[in-house]
Design a protein around this motif. Structure first.
Motif, PDB file in Angstrom:
ATOM      1  N   PRO A   1       0.705  -1.239   0.033  1.00 15.47           N
ATOM      2  CA  PRO A   1       0.002   0.062  -0.002  1.00 15.47           C
ATOM      3  C   PRO A   1       0.925   1.081  -0.252  1.00 15.47           C
ATOM      4  O   PRO A   1       1.669   1.344   0.569  1.00 15.47           O
ATOM      5  N   GLY A   2       0.484   2.230  -1.023  1.00 14.14           N
ATOM      6  CA  GLY A   2       1.302   3.558  -0.911  1.00 14.14           C
ATOM      7  C   GLY A   2       2.343   3.347  -2.005  1.00 14.14           C
ATOM      8  O   GLY A   2       2.946   4.368  -2.287  1.00 14.14           O
ATOM      9  N   GLY A   3       2.752   2.275  -2.644  1.00 17.66           N
ATOM     10  CA  GLY A   3       3.712   2.154  -3.674  1.00 17.66           C
ATOM     11  C   GLY A   3       3.213   2.297  -4.910  1.00 17.66           C
ATOM     12  O   GLY A   3       1.894   2.892  -4.929  1.00 17.66           O
ATOM     13  N   ARG A   4       4.106   2.549  -5.914  1.00 15.88           N
ATOM     14  CA  ARG A   4       3.575   2.943  -7.200  1.00 15.88           C
ATOM     15  C   ARG A   4       4.438   1.922  -8.123  1.00 15.88           C
ATOM     16  O   ARG A   4       5.764   1.501  -7.777  1.00 15.88           O
ATOM     17  N   SER A   5       3.657   1.882  -9.611  1.00 17.03           N
ATOM     18  CA  SER A   5       4.530   1.163 -10.503  1.00 17.03           C
ATOM     19  C   SER A   5       4.553   2.192 -11.361  1.00 17.03           C
ATOM     20  O   SER A   5       3.685   2.888 -11.915  1.00 17.03           O
ATOM     21  N   ASP A   6       5.910   2.237 -12.179  1.00 16.87           N
ATOM     22  CA  ASP A   6       6.434   2.878 -13.212  1.00 16.87           C
ATOM     23  C   ASP A   6       6.279   2.447 -14.583  1.00 16.87           C
ATOM     24  O   ASP A   6       6.688   1.257 -14.779  1.00 16.87           O
ATOM     25  N   TYR A   7       5.400   3.025 -15.582  1.00 14.49           N
ATOM     26  CA  TYR A   7       5.238   2.555 -16.913  1.00 14.49           C
ATOM     27  C   TYR A   7       5.858   3.511 -17.929  1.00 14.49           C
ATOM     28  O   TYR A   7       5.437   4.647 -17.713  1.00 14.49           O
TER      29      TYR A   7
ATOM     30  N   TYR B   1       2.148   0.565 -22.381  1.00 17.23           N
ATOM     31  CA  TYR B   1       2.898   1.054 -21.596  1.00 17.23           C
ATOM     32  C   TYR B   1       3.600  -0.211 -20.945  1.00 17.23           C
ATOM     33  O   TYR B   1       2.939  -0.838 -20.513  1.00 17.23           O
ATOM     34  N   ILE B   2       4.761  -0.143 -21.058  1.00 17.40           N
ATOM     35  CA  ILE B   2       5.618  -1.277 -20.540  1.00 17.40           C
ATOM     36  C   ILE B   2       6.009  -1.077 -18.876  1.00 17.40           C
ATOM     37  O   ILE B   2       6.582   0.134 -18.482  1.00 17.40           O
ATOM     38  N   TRP B   3       5.990  -1.994 -18.103  1.00 13.51           N
ATOM     39  CA  TRP B   3       6.168  -1.904 -16.734  1.00 13.51           C
ATOM     40  C   TRP B   3       7.747  -1.697 -16.437  1.00 13.51           C
ATOM     41  O   TRP B   3       8.626  -2.402 -17.029  1.00 13.51           O
ATOM     42  N   ASN B   4       8.097  -0.720 -15.679  1.00 10.13           N
ATOM     43  CA  ASN B   4       9.416  -0.425 -15.708  1.00 10.13           C
ATOM     44  C   ASN B   4      10.060  -0.517 -14.043  1.00 10.13           C
ATOM     45  O   ASN B   4      11.306  -0.074 -13.756  1.00 10.13           O
ATOM     46  N   GLY B   5       9.142  -1.311 -13.444  1.00 12.83           N
ATOM     47  CA  GLY B   5       9.555  -1.401 -12.014  1.00 12.83           C
ATOM     48  C   GLY B   5       8.555  -0.674 -10.801  1.00 12.83           C
ATOM     49  O   GLY B   5       7.636   0.118 -11.418  1.00 12.83           O
ATOM     50  N   ASP B   6       8.931  -1.046  -9.710  1.00 13.18           N
ATOM     51  CA  ASP B   6       8.006  -0.470  -8.452  1.00 13.18           C
ATOM     52  C   ASP B   6       8.872   0.431  -7.638  1.00 13.18           C
ATOM     53  O   ASP B   6       9.902   0.543  -7.682  1.00 13.18           O
ATOM     54  N   THR B   7       8.257   1.520  -7.091  1.00 12.81           N
ATOM     55  CA  THR B   7       9.042   2.390  -6.303  1.00 12.81           C
ATOM     56  C   THR B   7       8.009   2.760  -5.073  1.00 12.81           C
ATOM     57  O   THR B   7       6.856   2.592  -5.142  1.00 12.81           O
ATOM     58  N   SER B   8       8.620   3.107  -3.942  1.00 18.41           N
ATOM     59  CA  SER B   8       7.883   3.630  -2.781  1.00 18.41           C
ATOM     60  C   SER B   8       7.401   4.969  -2.995  1.00 18.41           C
ATOM     61  O   SER B   8       7.712   5.723  -3.874  1.00 18.41           O
TER      62      SER B   8
END
Length: 67
Positions: free
Chosen positions: A44-50, A60-67
């Motif tokens: 919860p609260g994380g983000r996925s970068d596309y 849009y291709i997934w480029n990883g997750d970040t907090s």
């Protein structure tokens, strides 16, 4: 008639979902999207970068997750 523009998210937590990019400028579309998600690496609260798939095919291709 109202129209909407969508891109498909490929990979990551929301894989296969459509993202409504109606009204986005070409500059905004070229950057991609940082989407809030509870299902990513940071929970919860994380983000996925596309990022846009090269060639402009509407993905849009997934480029990883970040907090």
């Amino acid at each position: 008639m109202d129209w909407h523009a969508y891109v498909e998210l490929v990979g990551g937590p929301p894989d296969g979902q459509l993202l409504d990019v109606t009204g986005w400028t070409s500059e905004e579309s070229a950057v991609g999207a940082l989407l809030a998600t509870d299902a990513g690496l940071f929970g919860p609260g994380g983000r996925s970068d596309y990022i846009p798939e090269p060639g402009g095919n509407g993905w849009y291709i997934w480029n990883g997750d970040t907090s």
